[in-house]
Enzyme design. Sequence first.
Site, PDB file in Angstrom:
ATOM      1  N   HIS A 116      69.637 -16.049 -58.612  1.00 18.39           N
ATOM      2  CA  HIS A 116      69.117 -14.779 -58.085  1.00 18.39           C
ATOM      3  C   HIS A 116      67.882 -14.380 -58.892  1.00 18.39           C
ATOM      4  O   HIS A 116      67.900 -14.454 -60.130  1.00 18.39           O
ATOM      5  CB  HIS A 116      70.206 -13.705 -58.206  1.00 18.39           C
ATOM      6  CG  HIS A 116      69.772 -12.374 -57.699  1.00 18.39           C
ATOM      7  ND1 HIS A 116      69.728 -12.064 -56.352  1.00 18.39           N
ATOM      8  CD2 HIS A 116      69.313 -11.276 -58.349  1.00 18.39           C
ATOM      9  CE1 HIS A 116      69.282 -10.833 -56.206  1.00 18.39           C
ATOM     10  NE2 HIS A 116      69.021 -10.330 -57.402  1.00 18.39           N
ATOM     11  N   GLY A 150      81.364 -10.042 -53.264  1.00 21.40           N
ATOM     12  CA  GLY A 150      80.323  -9.013 -53.213  1.00 21.40           C
ATOM     13  C   GLY A 150      78.936  -9.613 -53.067  1.00 21.40           C
ATOM     14  O   GLY A 150      78.764 -10.832 -52.957  1.00 21.40           O
ATOM     15  N   ASP A 152      75.871 -10.486 -54.925  1.00 16.07           N
ATOM     16  CA  ASP A 152      75.308 -10.737 -56.258  1.00 16.07           C
ATOM     17  C   ASP A 152      76.097 -10.030 -57.362  1.00 16.07           C
ATOM     18  O   ASP A 152      75.523  -9.502 -58.322  1.00 16.07           O
ATOM     19  CB  ASP A 152      73.825 -10.314 -56.297  1.00 16.07           C
ATOM     20  CG  ASP A 152      72.999 -11.053 -55.256  1.00 16.07           C
ATOM     21  OD1 ASP A 152      73.253 -12.246 -55.036  1.00 16.07           O
ATOM     22  OD2 ASP A 152      72.102 -10.436 -54.653  1.00 16.07           O
TER      23      ASP A 152
HETATM   24  C1  GRF Z   1      64.660 -18.031 -55.316  1.00 15.17           C
HETATM   25  O1  GRF Z   1      63.925 -17.057 -56.032  1.00 15.17           O
HETATM   26  C2  GRF Z   1      66.098 -17.630 -55.189  1.00 15.17           C
HETATM   27  O2  GRF Z   1      66.614 -17.009 -56.312  1.00 15.17           O
HETATM   28  C3  GRF Z   1      66.019 -16.662 -54.048  1.00 15.17           C
HETATM   29  O3  GRF Z   1      65.167 -17.305 -53.129  1.00 15.17           O
HETATM   30  C4  GRF Z   1      64.238 -18.096 -53.864  1.00 15.17           C
HETATM   31  C5  GRF Z   1      64.292 -19.498 -53.298  1.00 15.17           C
HETATM   32  O4  GRF Z   1      63.072 -20.137 -53.405  1.00 15.17           O
HETATM   33  N1  GRF Z   1      67.315 -16.317 -53.527  1.00 15.17           N
HETATM   34  P1  GRF Z   1      62.847 -21.605 -52.786  1.00 15.17           P
HETATM   35  O5  GRF Z   1      63.137 -21.534 -51.299  1.00 15.17           O
HETATM   36  O6  GRF Z   1      63.776 -22.540 -53.487  1.00 15.17           O
HETATM   37  O7  GRF Z   1      61.411 -21.911 -53.078  1.00 15.17           O
END
Ligand code: GRF
EC number: 2.1.2.2
Length: 203
Positions: A116, A150, A152
Amino acid sequence: MTNNPEPLRVAVLASGSGSLLQAILNAQDNSYVVVGVFADKPCEAIDRARRHTPRPPIVQVVDFSDFGQARRPQWNNLLADSVAASSPDVVVSAGFMRILGEEFLDRFGGRTINTHPALLPKFPGAHAVRDALAAGAKVTGTTVHYVDAGVDTGPVIEQREVPVHPGDDESTLHERIKTVEREMIVDVLRDFRSLGTRARPGG
Ligand code: GRF
């Protein structure tokens, strides 16, 4: 007796550009192997997985739009069946933009982790980078955590800080965060077995 004789088997869930997936694929070594890549829609992540050599994983789109909100449990069941076919030890949600339901977590809870782009519990949800900027944060970051029911909210495995620079917009800040995220998720997977039950739900 040899420690960890077999590499950790990793299934990855993705929805977007798949740059985290690419980092995970590229860093495969004796500690882990990507056995499956699954998406909720056609996306660049799926294309990256299909192109990957020399150890191509199982690659499958379990298209949410074929199901919709009303049939969300059926979609979760099909996703779980598809992931199970790759026999993973751990499932990584890496840019997967769907909430995993109880049908999935009943089978993979306690071994599904998410990356995240914020320092949870700050800025959960789908707009973490935008929300950090709007709040005027000087430092944000990234979190790898176990997935629970939940949004995150599951136990944190690891966090790394990322500075917010003057003049950052959502795109520049997210890219700086993702640079750190790519390294952190690979480090977590390489060390995953040594985490033991630390932070694991019910562990
Ligand atoms: C990441 O920042 C992840 O945490 C979020 O979406 C982004 C994914 O990036 N949930 P990518 O598609 O792997 O470039």
